[in-house]
Enzyme design. Sequence first.
Site, PDB file in Angstrom:
ATOM      1  N   PRO A 148       0.841  -1.196   0.000  1.00 16.40           N
ATOM      2  CA  PRO A 148       0.000   0.000   0.000  1.00 16.40           C
ATOM      3  C   PRO A 148       0.881   1.252   0.000  1.00 16.40           C
ATOM      4  O   PRO A 148       1.975   1.247   0.564  1.00 16.40           O
ATOM      5  CB  PRO A 148      -0.812  -0.125   1.291  1.00 16.40           C
ATOM      6  CG  PRO A 148      -0.057  -1.076   2.142  1.00 16.40           C
ATOM      7  CD  PRO A 148       0.737  -1.953   1.232  1.00 16.40           C
ATOM      8  N   HIS A 149       0.424   2.295  -0.656  1.00 16.58           N
ATOM      9  CA  HIS A 149       1.207   3.521  -0.718  1.00 16.58           C
ATOM     10  C   HIS A 149       0.281   4.707  -0.920  1.00 16.58           C
ATOM     11  O   HIS A 149      -0.845   4.556  -1.390  1.00 16.58           O
ATOM     12  CB  HIS A 149       2.258   3.457  -1.838  1.00 16.58           C
ATOM     13  CG  HIS A 149       1.715   3.038  -3.157  1.00 16.58           C
ATOM     14  ND1 HIS A 149       1.449   1.725  -3.478  1.00 16.58           N
ATOM     15  CD2 HIS A 149       1.363   3.764  -4.240  1.00 16.58           C
ATOM     16  CE1 HIS A 149       0.986   1.660  -4.706  1.00 16.58           C
ATOM     17  NE2 HIS A 149       0.904   2.877  -5.191  1.00 16.58           N
TER      18      HIS A 149
END
Length: 154
Positions: free
Chosen positions: A65-66
């Site tokens: 995730p980012h």
Amino acid sequence: MDLSKLLAPGAVKVLSNVTSKKRLFQDLGDIAGSIYRLDAAQTVDALQERESLGPTGVGHGVALPHARLDDLDEVVGVFLRLEKPLDFDAVDRLPVDLVFALFAPKDSGVEHLKALALVSRTMRDPETCEKLRANTDPAALHAVLTEAQSRQAA
């Protein structure tokens, strides 16, 4: 770019009570808030907004995730090893137990992409993932991640 600069030793945790993606994002926000002084609620919102574009579960039990955030000067990361794998809508439909989240400044451009590529290469290495799954000590996990990059560069 160096993983040891992206990932503070305190940003590596083993969690046993994560039961949903929403809870995972809250934990990531709390850790990013305490280690990097980011606003936890904004961090969670940014992660959820990015995830709504498509799942960041890349397969083989790994999620990346980012999010891009205001009030951030450099790309930073949080690594979590989940004791109980979590359904993450990954591309291979396998549950996720290794999570490496990246947070970048809104205008980071290529730096964010370089960091994502570095983390992706590291987390694609089966030997690295095996070592991560075999350890429960955050200091050992941090060492595995930072040493993995050194091995790949050699």
